[in-house]
Design an enzyme around this catalytic site. Structure first.
Site, mmCIF file in Angstrom:
data_model
loop_
_atom_site.group_PDB
_atom_site.id
_atom_site.type_symbol
_atom_site.label_atom_id
_atom_site.label_comp_id
_atom_site.label_asym_id
_atom_site.label_seq_id
_atom_site.Cartn_x
_atom_site.Cartn_y
_atom_site.Cartn_z
ATOM 1 N N CYS A 85 0.610 -0.986 -0.447
ATOM 2 C CA CYS A 85 -0.245 0.135 0.365
ATOM 3 C C CYS A 85 0.817 1.449 -0.167
ATOM 4 C CB CYS A 85 -0.928 0.172 1.659
ATOM 5 S SG CYS A 85 -0.377 0.141 2.576
ATOM 6 N N CYS A 130 1.476 -4.639 8.023
ATOM 7 C CA CYS A 130 1.246 -2.788 7.659
ATOM 8 C C CYS A 130 0.350 -3.002 8.521
ATOM 9 C CB CYS A 130 1.661 -3.104 6.167
ATOM 10 S SG CYS A 130 0.837 -0.876 5.983
ATOM 11 N N CYS A 153 12.392 -7.866 11.816
ATOM 12 C CA CYS A 153 13.195 -8.608 10.555
ATOM 13 C C CYS A 153 12.208 -8.743 9.459
ATOM 14 C CB CYS A 153 13.740 -10.406 10.788
ATOM 15 S SG CYS A 153 14.768 -11.346 10.214
#
Length: 166
Positions: A85, A130, A153
């Protein structure tokens, strides 16, 4: 005791079936019921927007092979954005070389990521996603450098890089 061919084939089928079943169900064990995110697309739209490898990681909770991402060697000033996005997730100022083969950061940008418990593959980890689109990014561990002691990570394919001033 003699072991028959039939016994061996039966045992192999049971063990093979269990292994296949575990492999198919383990990655989804970490998923919680579908959450609502500010940016959402249909599965078909995600597949059209992302490469097959990005889709596997961001939407399927996959992992890229270590030491394959060009972003591992990205050292310019800028931001690392979500490949799904395009929201900024990490600043280059928090990136460090963890020697693990994946881009690593000691802190995300404010309000950029969310976390959830991941118990897939018989491990207990903290998944990072996210916050805007819910895309799987990687995991966070408690073995990072100061000042946070954290190591985010992150799969390089889950990110894009935007150089400062561009």
């Amino acid at each position: 005791m003699a072991i028959s061919r039939r016994y061996l084939l039966g045992a192999a089928a049971v063990l093979g079936g269990a292994a296949v079943s575990w492999r198919l169900t383990a990655p989804t064990a970490a998923r919680t019921p579908e959450e609502a995110f500010p940016f959402s697309l249909t599965d078909a739209q995600w597949r059209a927007r992302l490469s097959a490898a990005q889709y596997s990681i961001l939407r399927g909770h996959g992992t890229e092979q270590a030491f394959t991402s060009p972003l591992n060697d990205e050292h310019r000033e800028g931001a690392f954005n979500c490949a799904g996005c395009d929201v900024p997730l990490f600043s280059s100022t928090t990136k460090f070389d963890s020697h693990t083969g994946w881009p690593s950061f000691w802190q995300p940008l404010e309000q950029a990521v969310g976390t959830r418990l991941d118990t897939s593959y018989g491990m207990v980890r903290t998944e990072v996603h996210c916050r805007r689109c819910g895309g799987h990014l990687g995991h966070v561990f408690n073995d990072g450098p100061p000042p946070t002691g954290l190591r985010y990570c992150i799969n390089g394919l889950a990110l894009t890089f935007a150089p400062a001033g561009a």
